[in-house]
Each structure stands twice: as structure tokens, then as C-alpha cells.
Design a protein around this motif. Structure first.
Motif, PDB file in Angstrom:
ATOM      1  N   UNK A  64       7.153 -49.429  12.792  1.00  0.00           N
ATOM      2  CA  UNK A  64       7.763 -49.236  12.326  1.00  0.00           C
ATOM      3  C   UNK A  64       7.006 -48.155  10.995  1.00  0.00           C
ATOM      4  N   UNK A  65       6.009 -48.897  11.619  1.00  0.00           N
ATOM      5  CA  UNK A  65       4.839 -47.918  10.110  1.00  0.00           C
ATOM      6  C   UNK A  65       4.768 -46.517  10.617  1.00  0.00           C
ATOM      7  N   UNK A  66       4.909 -45.964  11.692  1.00  0.00           N
ATOM      8  CA  UNK A  66       5.265 -44.758  11.802  1.00  0.00           C
ATOM      9  C   UNK A  66       5.578 -43.749  10.782  1.00  0.00           C
ATOM     10  N   UNK A  67       6.884 -44.894  10.063  1.00  0.00           N
ATOM     11  CA  UNK A  67       7.767 -44.181   9.022  1.00  0.00           C
ATOM     12  C   UNK A  67       7.210 -44.037   7.637  1.00  0.00           C
ATOM     13  N   UNK A  68       5.789 -44.900   7.717  1.00  0.00           N
ATOM     14  CA  UNK A  68       5.159 -44.663   6.336  1.00  0.00           C
ATOM     15  C   UNK A  68       3.578 -44.528   6.585  1.00  0.00           C
ATOM     16  N   UNK A 126      -5.584 -55.265   6.934  1.00  0.00           N
ATOM     17  CA  UNK A 126      -5.300 -55.076   5.859  1.00  0.00           C
ATOM     18  C   UNK A 126      -4.187 -53.960   6.017  1.00  0.00           C
ATOM     19  N   UNK A 127      -4.895 -52.845   6.724  1.00  0.00           N
ATOM     20  CA  UNK A 127      -3.577 -51.476   7.350  1.00  0.00           C
ATOM     21  C   UNK A 127      -2.257 -51.962   7.459  1.00  0.00           C
ATOM     22  N   UNK A 128      -2.064 -53.398   8.252  1.00  0.00           N
ATOM     23  CA  UNK A 128      -0.737 -52.805   9.201  1.00  0.00           C
ATOM     24  C   UNK A 128      -0.444 -54.235   8.998  1.00  0.00           C
ATOM     25  N   UNK A 129      -1.104 -55.817   8.440  1.00  0.00           N
ATOM     26  CA  UNK A 129       0.022 -56.218   8.736  1.00  0.00           C
ATOM     27  C   UNK A 129       1.068 -56.977   7.562  1.00  0.00           C
TER      28      UNK A 129
END
Ligand code: NAP
Length: 305
Positions: free
Chosen positions: A204-208, A189-192
Motif C-alpha cells: 500500500x505504500x506505493x501510493x505514498x 523506519x521507512x516502511x513499518x
């Protein structure tokens, strides 16, 4: 002689289990959805497992759901949204002492199956192995991982775990299978969903970072409220670790959407939101994420249930 392993769903994971069990000399039968699929399978001559680029074909016998004959051991390897219907189609063939192993990701489908066949013992699995199909009846073993198995209603292990050891299927029996499944669901839930909405690889989630951290805080709250405090421990740290470790990968949900396949959202983020509501708990960011994802899927003509 060990009981036959009936495998319902000869897709990626079902084929991976079937080939390894057959390779170890265990009796295996594939259960296919209809005569058309059976003819297509028989014309191919077997299931092929590709490991480190090396293909090997196993002529595993197959039958359709309506074939006669009892089943006492059933591995359900369909997607979560197909599991209950698929099990219903073979329910009349289950013996009184039948055991069903459920490989579905997420939560909710296991209870749907258990309610459909209340007399069978339902064993839940949480798998981190990776497999994909390039063609029908051929599976690529893409990622080594592990399988946790457990029965929330009965801590005693079944008597067939040796079959898995003989087949080289890495596994461990655990009385805490729900904790494992909840932890995996929370990571998902936290990533996908964010990788789908931001159209990016996991890295890419390091930017969020803030968005991820807010979701982790709400997921931690949810796990505590629904009686899974162990699954909540250091969740945010692990989510960050997974994002770093799998930075170059596209999440499974991202790949489903890109390939225009139905996602398992109902049993992942959907299950988290329904559980929060059932406990009278409001998780504003998680619920907003769910609405955004549903809208995104609908805009792309994909089912959101
Ligand atoms: P998949 O490749 O799509 O395979 C699902 C199979 O189920 C298909 O072969 C489909 O048949 C079959 N099926 C559906 N309804 C059926 C029915 N009524 N009767 C008989 N067969 C039926 O899916 P998967 O990737 O193996 O995933 C299965 C589950 O494992 C999912 O919950 C997934 O999240 C989880 N999982 C997968 C992996 C992985 O690496 N693949 C890893 C961990 C967990 P047709 O071919 O005829 O459509």
C-alpha cells in the motif's frame, strides 16, 4: 562436549533456535520467567517446532531465572524492551568468560544489556528468519532467512559457530554487525510506521511514494552523520524493492498494533530520532513520523516506549 545453550525467552525466535539446536543434539536449557511459566511448560512436555506443517516436539529441559547453576553461553531471545531486565535477573549466574548472543531487533537494547553485564562478551545478531507462535510452547517456522552475527568490540569469531552449522541455522560472522543492524533499522523506519498510520499492507505504500522517498532521504542523512555510510548506500532503492517484494505482507509493527501487542518503536524509530538529536541534527519528517506514531499508539491504549 559443547557448552550448554541457555535460552532466555522461549517465544518465537528463542524456541526456533532451541528446537534446532536440540535436534542437532546440542545441550539446551530454557530459562523461563517464573514458576508459573515453568509449570505450564512442564505440563506440555516440551517445545514443538512446526516446519512445513509437520510438528515435532523436543523435551528440552527448562528452569527459572533464579535456579542455581552457572551459565557461560546465553542466547537472549526476549523483545528489545524486556532484554535488559531479563538479563539482570540472571546476571549473578554468568561465568567470568560468559558470552551473550542478543537476537533483538533494532538498536539500543544491546548497549543496555552490555552496560548491565560489563564483563560478559556481547555478540549482536541481525536475523531475517521468521517465526510465530500460535500457542505457547509451539513455534511455526514461517520464513527462511539468515542470521548475521558480530561483536562491535572484538572481530574474532567465537568458538561455537560450528554448533549453528550442525543445527542448520544459517549464519555468518561479520565484523560489520552495526552496519547490518543500522541498515535493517533504516528499512524498518521507512516502511513499518507508515503501514501502521496508513493502515495498509507493505504494498500500500506505493501510493505514498513521496512520503517514503522523503523519509529515505532523511534516513540516509542520519546514517552518514552517525558514521554508517555503508548502511546508507542505495537505501531508497532497497526500500522500494522491499515494498514490492513484500507487497502482500503486513509489517511486524502493523501486526503488533493489530494484535494489541507492545511494539519495539523505542528501539527502532525512537533510536533513530534519539541518535539524530545526539548528533545535533534535525530530521523534521522522521521526528514528525515518530510523534504521529506515538500519538496513534496512545490513542489505541498501547505503550509508546
Ligand atoms: P516473543 O515471541 O514475544 O518472545 C519473547 C519471549 O521473551 C517470551 O516468551 C517472553 O516470555 C520472554 N521473556 C520476556 N521477559 C522475560 C524474562 N524476564 N524472563 C524470561 N523470559 C522472558 O518475541 P519474538 O518474536 O521471538 O522476538 C524476539 C526478538 O527477536 C525481538 O526483538 C524481535 O524483533 C526479534 N525478531 C523476531 C523475529 C520473528 O520472526 N519472531 C524475526 C527477527 C527478529 P513469556 O512467554 O513468559 O511472555
Amino acid at each position: 562436549m559443547s557448552s550448554t545453550w541457555h535460552i532466555l525467552g522461549a517465544g518465537s525466535l528463542g524456541s526456533l533456535w532451541a528446537c534446532r539446536l536440540a535436534r542437532a543434539g546440542k545441550p539446551v536449557r530454557l530459562i523461563l520467567r517464573d514458576a508459573q511459566r515453568l509449570h505450564a511448560y512442564e505440563a506440555t512436555g516440551g517445545l514443538t517446532l512446526v516446519e512445513q506443517g509437520q510438528p515435532r516436539t523436543f523435551p528440552i529441559p527448562a528452569e527459572i531465572t533464579t535456579a542455581p547453576g552457572p551459565m557461560s553461553r546465553l542466547l537472549v531471545a526476549c523483545k528489545a524492551y524486556d532484554a535488559e531486565k531479563a538479563v539482570a535477573s540472571i546476571a549473578h549466574r554468568l561465568t567470568a568468560d560468559a558470552e551473550i548472543i542478543l537476537l533483538q531487533n533494532g538498536l539500543g537494547s544491546q548497549d543496555e544489556v552490555a552496560a548491565r553485564v560489563p564483563l560478559a562478551r556481547c555478540i549482536f545478531a541481525s536475523s531475517t528468519e521468521g517465526a510465530f507462535r500460535e500457542h505457547d510452547w509451539q513455534v511455526n517456522f514461517a520464513g527462511h532467512g539468515f542470521n548475521w552475527l558480530g561483536d562491535p568490540a572484538n572481530p574474532l569469531p567465537p568458538n561455537w559457530l560450528d554448533d549453528l552449522s550442525d543445527a542448520g541455522i544459517p549464519h555468518q560472522w561479520t565484523p560489520d554487525i552495526l552496519t547490518r543492524l543500522w541498515r535493517k533499522l533504516a528499512l524498518n523506519c521507512a516502511i513499518n510506521p507508515l503501514t501502521v498510520l496508513h493502515d495498509c499492507r507493505n504494498g500500500g505504500l506505493t501510493e505514498h511514494h513521496c512520503e517514503v522517498a522523503t523519509l529515505c532521504a532523511e534516513l540516509t542523512e542520519l546514517l552518514q552523520v552517525c558514521g554508517q555510510p555503508q548502511a546508507a548506500e542505495n537505501l531508497a532503492t532497497e526500500v522500494e524493492r522491499v515494498i514490492q517484494a513484500t507487497a502482500a505482507n503486513y509489517s511486524s509493527m502493523y501486526q503488533d498494533v493489530r494484535n494489541r501487542r507492545r511494539t519495539e518503536i523505542h528501539y527502532l524509530l525512537g533510536h533513530a530520532c534519539r541518535t539524530a538529536t545526539r548528533h545535533g541534527h534535525t530530521l523534521a519528517h522522521l521526528e514528525r513520523l515518530y510523534r504521529r506514531l506515538v500519538e496513534h499508539l496512545n490513542n489505541h491504549g498501547l505503550p509508546s516506549d
